[in-house]
Write a protein that holds these residues in place. Structure first.
Motif, PDB file in Angstrom:
ATOM      1  N   ARG A 289       0.752  -1.139   0.029  1.00  0.00           N
ATOM      2  CA  ARG A 289       0.199   0.079   0.047  1.00  0.00           C
ATOM      3  C   ARG A 289       0.789   1.193  -0.053  1.00  0.00           C
ATOM      4  NH1 ARG A 289      -3.341  -0.498   5.297  1.00  0.00           N
ATOM      5  NH2 ARG A 289      -4.556   1.351   4.492  1.00  0.00           N
ATOM      6  N   THR A 290       0.152   2.487  -0.423  1.00  0.00           N
ATOM      7  CA  THR A 290       0.955   3.502  -0.485  1.00  0.00           C
ATOM      8  C   THR A 290       0.009   4.522   0.156  1.00  0.00           C
ATOM      9  OG1 THR A 290       2.317   3.459  -2.470  1.00  0.00           O
ATOM     10  CG2 THR A 290       1.670   5.775  -1.738  1.00  0.00           C
ATOM     11  N   LEU A 291       0.183   4.957   1.482  1.00  0.00           N
ATOM     12  CA  LEU A 291      -0.790   5.592   2.166  1.00  0.00           C
ATOM     13  C   LEU A 291      -0.431   7.488   2.285  1.00  0.00           C
ATOM     14  CD1 LEU A 291      -0.826   2.589   3.335  1.00  0.00           C
ATOM     15  CD2 LEU A 291      -1.862   3.692   5.346  1.00  0.00           C
TER      16      LEU A 291
ATOM     17  N   ALA B   1       5.279   1.271  11.229  1.00  0.00           N
ATOM     18  CA  ALA B   1       4.944   2.088   9.741  1.00  0.00           C
ATOM     19  C   ALA B   1       5.637   0.940   8.570  1.00  0.00           C
ATOM     20  CB  ALA B   1       5.699   3.302   9.629  1.00  0.00           C
ATOM     21  N   ILE B   2       6.747   0.333   8.966  1.00  0.00           N
ATOM     22  CA  ILE B   2       7.290  -0.647   7.974  1.00  0.00           C
ATOM     23  C   ILE B   2       6.240  -1.964   7.560  1.00  0.00           C
ATOM     24  CG2 ILE B   2       9.057  -2.350   7.346  1.00  0.00           C
ATOM     25  CD1 ILE B   2      10.899  -0.389   9.094  1.00  0.00           C
ATOM     26  N   ASP B   3       5.607  -2.210   8.872  1.00  0.00           N
ATOM     27  CA  ASP B   3       4.565  -3.419   8.779  1.00  0.00           C
ATOM     28  C   ASP B   3       3.324  -2.907   8.179  1.00  0.00           C
ATOM     29  OD1 ASP B   3       6.266  -4.973  10.430  1.00  0.00           O
ATOM     30  OD2 ASP B   3       5.435  -4.166  12.299  1.00  0.00           O
ATOM     31  N   LEU B   4       3.008  -1.535   8.135  1.00  0.00           N
ATOM     32  CA  LEU B   4       2.011  -1.093   7.740  1.00  0.00           C
ATOM     33  C   LEU B   4       2.126  -0.713   6.086  1.00  0.00           C
ATOM     34  CD1 LEU B   4      -1.008   0.225   8.062  1.00  0.00           C
ATOM     35  CD2 LEU B   4       0.057   2.315   8.642  1.00  0.00           C
ATOM     36  N   ALA B   5       3.167  -0.187   5.702  1.00  0.00           N
ATOM     37  CA  ALA B   5       3.385   0.170   4.345  1.00  0.00           C
ATOM     38  C   ALA B   5       4.916  -0.089   3.954  1.00  0.00           C
ATOM     39  CB  ALA B   5       3.012   1.612   3.977  1.00  0.00           C
ATOM     40  N   PRO B   6       5.063  -1.355   3.709  1.00  0.00           N
ATOM     41  CA  PRO B   6       6.829  -1.737   3.642  1.00  0.00           C
ATOM     42  C   PRO B   6       7.355  -1.082   2.639  1.00  0.00           C
ATOM     43  CG  PRO B   6       5.315  -3.682   3.974  1.00  0.00           C
ATOM     44  CD  PRO B   6       4.361  -2.489   3.759  1.00  0.00           C
ATOM     45  N   ASP B   7       6.841  -0.977   1.582  1.00  0.00           N
ATOM     46  CA  ASP B   7       7.820  -0.332   0.422  1.00  0.00           C
ATOM     47  C   ASP B   7       7.839   1.197   0.831  1.00  0.00           C
ATOM     48  OD1 ASP B   7       7.519  -2.753  -0.714  1.00  0.00           O
ATOM     49  OD2 ASP B   7       6.815  -1.956  -2.634  1.00  0.00           O
TER      50      ASP B   7
ATOM     51  N   LEU C 203       7.143   9.705   7.213  1.00  0.00           N
ATOM     52  CA  LEU C 203       8.175   8.843   7.286  1.00  0.00           C
ATOM     53  C   LEU C 203       9.338   9.222   7.226  1.00  0.00           C
ATOM     54  CD1 LEU C 203       6.101   6.543   5.030  1.00  0.00           C
ATOM     55  CD2 LEU C 203       6.189   5.985   7.409  1.00  0.00           C
ATOM     56  N   PRO C 204       9.892  10.167   6.197  1.00  0.00           N
ATOM     57  CA  PRO C 204      11.145  10.652   6.528  1.00  0.00           C
ATOM     58  C   PRO C 204      11.518  11.213   7.975  1.00  0.00           C
ATOM     59  CG  PRO C 204      10.404  11.222   4.410  1.00  0.00           C
ATOM     60  CD  PRO C 204       9.187  10.674   5.386  1.00  0.00           C
TER      61      PRO C 204
END
Length: 319
Positions: A3-5, A207-213, A153-154
């Motif tokens: 996903r991309t959130l 956050a990695i679990d939620l939206a890994p890429d 995220l950053p």
């Protein structure tokens, strides 16, 4: 397909994690007071109050300790810039808002106690320190070069590594001050920084679990373009080189004590939930870390030669 959130979706879905880690932090954080870590009996008036102004001979700190203390203090002084960046990336409601306020208040204590210690003990020139503070805070925190997205995220990725790097720097600075009071004070600060790091590390892991890429892409960019928050402050290059040269914060510490343990905690190179974007980010990150390992060896070889030259020079001067 991962996903991309949007930033709002990230904040909404991760708020329970933020609340859980806020409660964890509050249960573990030690209540302490800056005035209890300052040797007030060493204080005396400056010329404006009928005393004597600062002179270099009054400082009991080595050149290295002074450079490290000033660099660490100016980093803490830039707190309003960090607060602004974090507040822009986070919501001001609920657990997010509570955390930003708490984190800011705790970080502010660090600058308070370090400045009080340096002024009372006359460790550094207080006039120069105030000029540097004004310059540093006017400039603010510089965004890392190469990081186009300064969102959530950053932001949490950067602060995870920055808090751990700051902990290492404070702890090692305490060891070179040759003063039990300074060492105790900086141990206390380092303990706070470690708790802050854990909050951001856990949040980033979720956050990695939620939206890994999406998360790994942000992490990879931050690591590959990382710079300490002191970059751009007065005398930054000179002081950072001096600190690296004498083991306060160097390239090996950055790789082995900051980057590697965090990536290991997140299982970055063992995960199998990345899509094409995540795999590309992981590959870029792996190549970067491989080169960084080579850079560590190169730096240490150059440093050892430089230290050997200085030792020979001192021997000749003492002969």
């Amino acid at each position: 397909m991962t996903r991309t959130l949007t930033q709002l979706e990230l904040l909404t879905e991760l708020e329970p994690v933020a609340e859980q880690n806020l409660n964890r932090h509050l249960s573990m954080a030690k209540d302490w007071h800056p005035h209890e870590y300052v040797p007030w009996d060493q204080g005396r008036n400056f010329a404006e109050m009928g005393g004597i102004d600062w002179e270099p001979a009054q400082s009991q700190l080595s050149e290295l300790a002074r450079a490290a203390m000033v660099t660490n203090l100016l980093t803490e002084d830039n707190l309003p810039s960090y607060h602004r960046l974090i507040a822009e990336a986070f919501s001001q409601d609920g657990a997010w808002g509570t955390w930003v306020g708490r984190w800011t208040a705790e970080e502010n204590r660090h600058g308070t106690v370090m400045r009080d210690y340096l002024v009372v003990t006359r460790g550094v020139d207080p006039v120069a320190l105030e000029h540097d503070r004004m310059d540093c805070m006017t400039t603010g925190v510089l965004h890392p070069t190469g990081v186009d997205d300064h969102g959530f995220l950053p932001g949490i990725a950067y602060v995870t590594f920055q808090e751990l790097a700051t902990r290492v720097s404070h702890r090692n600075t305490g060891r070179v001050c040759n003063d039990a009071v300074a060492d105790r004070m900086l141990q206390r600060i380092a303990a706070d920084e470690n708790l802050h790091m854990v909050f951001y590390r856990n949040l980033c892991g979720a956050a990695i679990d939620l939206a890994p890429d999406q998360a790994l892409a942000a992490i990879s960019v931050i690591i590959r373009n990382f710079q300490m928050p002191g970059a751009g402050m007065p005398n930054w290059r000179r002081n950072s080189v001096l600190m690296a040269k004498h083991g306060i914060y160097d390239l090996r510490q950055h790789l082995e004590e900051v980057i590697t343990p965090v990536l290991r905690k997140w299982n970055i190179f063992e995960r199998n939930d990345f899509g094409a974007r995540g795999e590309q980010a992981r590959e870029e990150l792996g190549l970067f870390l491989e080169q960084l390992g080579k850079d560590v060896l190169k730096f240490e070889e150059q440093r050892d030669r430089a230290l050997a030259r200085e030792a020979r020079k001192r021997e000749r001067q003492g002969a």
